[in-house]
Design a protein around this motif. Sequence first.
Motif, PDB file in Angstrom:
ATOM      1  N   TYR A  70       0.878  -1.172   0.000  1.00  0.00           N
ATOM      2  CA  TYR A  70       0.000   0.000   0.000  1.00  0.00           C
ATOM      3  C   TYR A  70       0.914   1.220   0.000  1.00  0.00           C
ATOM      4  N   GLU A  71       0.679   2.146  -0.907  1.00  0.00           N
ATOM      5  CA  GLU A  71       1.548   3.305  -1.009  1.00  0.00           C
ATOM      6  C   GLU A  71       0.767   4.601  -0.808  1.00  0.00           C
ATOM      7  N   ASN A  72       1.387   5.529  -0.077  1.00  0.00           N
ATOM      8  CA  ASN A  72       0.837   6.857   0.133  1.00  0.00           C
ATOM      9  C   ASN A  72      -0.623   6.824   0.566  1.00  0.00           C
ATOM     10  N   ALA A  78      -3.968   5.320   3.706  1.00  0.00           N
ATOM     11  CA  ALA A  78      -5.076   6.035   4.357  1.00  0.00           C
ATOM     12  C   ALA A  78      -6.410   5.398   4.006  1.00  0.00           C
ATOM     13  N   LEU A  79      -6.578   5.015   2.753  1.00  0.00           N
ATOM     14  CA  LEU A  79      -7.844   4.435   2.312  1.00  0.00           C
ATOM     15  C   LEU A  79      -8.111   3.086   2.966  1.00  0.00           C
ATOM     16  N   ALA A 100      -8.046  -1.327   8.061  1.00  0.00           N
ATOM     17  CA  ALA A 100      -7.362  -2.607   8.286  1.00  0.00           C
ATOM     18  C   ALA A 100      -5.962  -2.414   8.842  1.00  0.00           C
ATOM     19  N   LEU A 101      -5.278  -1.359   8.394  1.00  0.00           N
ATOM     20  CA  LEU A 101      -3.874  -1.177   8.749  1.00  0.00           C
ATOM     21  C   LEU A 101      -3.689  -0.413  10.053  1.00  0.00           C
ATOM     22  N   ASP A 136      -7.003  11.738   9.292  1.00  0.00           N
ATOM     23  CA  ASP A 136      -6.796  11.427   7.876  1.00  0.00           C
ATOM     24  C   ASP A 136      -5.367  11.690   7.420  1.00  0.00           C
ATOM     25  N   GLY A 137      -4.486  12.086   8.359  1.00  0.00           N
ATOM     26  CA  GLY A 137      -3.083  12.297   8.018  1.00  0.00           C
ATOM     27  C   GLY A 137      -2.726  13.721   7.648  1.00  0.00           C
TER      28      GLY A 137
END
Length: 454
Positions: free
Chosen positions: A385-387, A391-392, A396-397, A422-423
Amino acid sequence: MKSNKLTVISTTAMALSLFASLTLVQPASAAVKTSADFTDLTGSNSALKTKIDRMIADGIFEGVSDSTFGISQNMTRAQFAKVATKIYNIPVDLTINVSSFTDVHADDAANGWAIPYIEAAKKAGLIDGVTATTFLPGESVTAAQLDTVLLKGLGKTVSMTNSPWYTDAVKQATALGIHPTSKSGDQAATREDLVLSSYGAQEAFNAQKPPVVTPSNPGNVSVIGDYRLASVIDSGLTSSATGTITKTIAEDPTLSKFAKEIKIKVTSSGGEEVATPGIVQSAIAADSSIAKVGLTSDHRAYVLGNKPGTTDVSLIVQIGNGEAKQLHVTVTVENTSVSVKTLTAGETSITQPMTLGVGDSVYKANFDAYTAMNLKATDNYGNTYENLDIALYNFALGTLFITNDVQGEAGSAVGSVSVDRDGTVHVTGNVTSFELTAVSASGVKVTSYVTLTK
């Protein structure tokens, strides 16, 4: 999908099968017949006759007798098996004369001929028995069962959770123009239905074949990689998807980041690896209740974990005009949650300008932590998962950001730094630098050093 359909077919006594208790094998020296040779096609329209002629010439259909095509007869499971393998180029070993089903025998004059086709269709994951040991080769096939197998051969995912079970199959087949006209899903399909539907499916299948690439006769084609996946659907993980990543996207093998592409390796006759575009023509899971498979428009196959278990995924691949090949890969779905295994920052030193807003005397900066850090996460199943993908898929993460060692110019109070869920990073006032750390729910972390300029 297979296990769901098997349950439905078993309980309703409507099962699928291959195409031939009604076919007669002609001697090699015999002239190929046409629709004009069958008396029961005399009154048929020219469009139907054209399709029949084409499929007879391709070896897909034959008559039920020397002068009768059997156009209005119901289609049997044995008949459908042959058609399914033929239109989707599934390899068939014609030397097989022993069936894996107890009710299909080589000495059965009506259905014994179908053994190689039944076994090939079963191996490809298109059609299964009505029980673990019985196939019922002479049983009629319903329109919905016809739809389901044809859709699977085209790489479509068919949901069987609706009531009745075939709602989605009929809907998709109708949209593609391959559902038997004016028939409900539970009505028996005739040989005319089989001709029209399979003709349309074959046209669609041929239209999505991959382009010609070199070499056209590779030395070896194989599946590579590890296909262990998390149980993301049955565990309820995908149900917690929010925002842009909806539950539907999270559960679509061709769209979900939880899915894995089934990698195909092609080597030349000299052993050198050859770069190719997508070459997968169909992908079918033997038990779709364990893993879902999907095929993209550029002929790449993806698999997604549903519930814990092990299943076989059958692939049909073709390079250029070469012979179609069947490959198999074992997919294992585990009851282990998705978690971040590694977390890296492509930018460990970040410079961000601070500006004054209109009528504002306080310097501020706002930026996205995911993209500024060029963050990359790899989960415990090897998916990346990148960038903003992080966030999306944060449901899960579980990644969050913390700040430390906030510094400002001497002589004034140090300003503030905060990070939204949301970062989004907000910097206000006298701040010259700080540490920005991304931390996953599994405890993996990475830090970047941020410098503010005016």
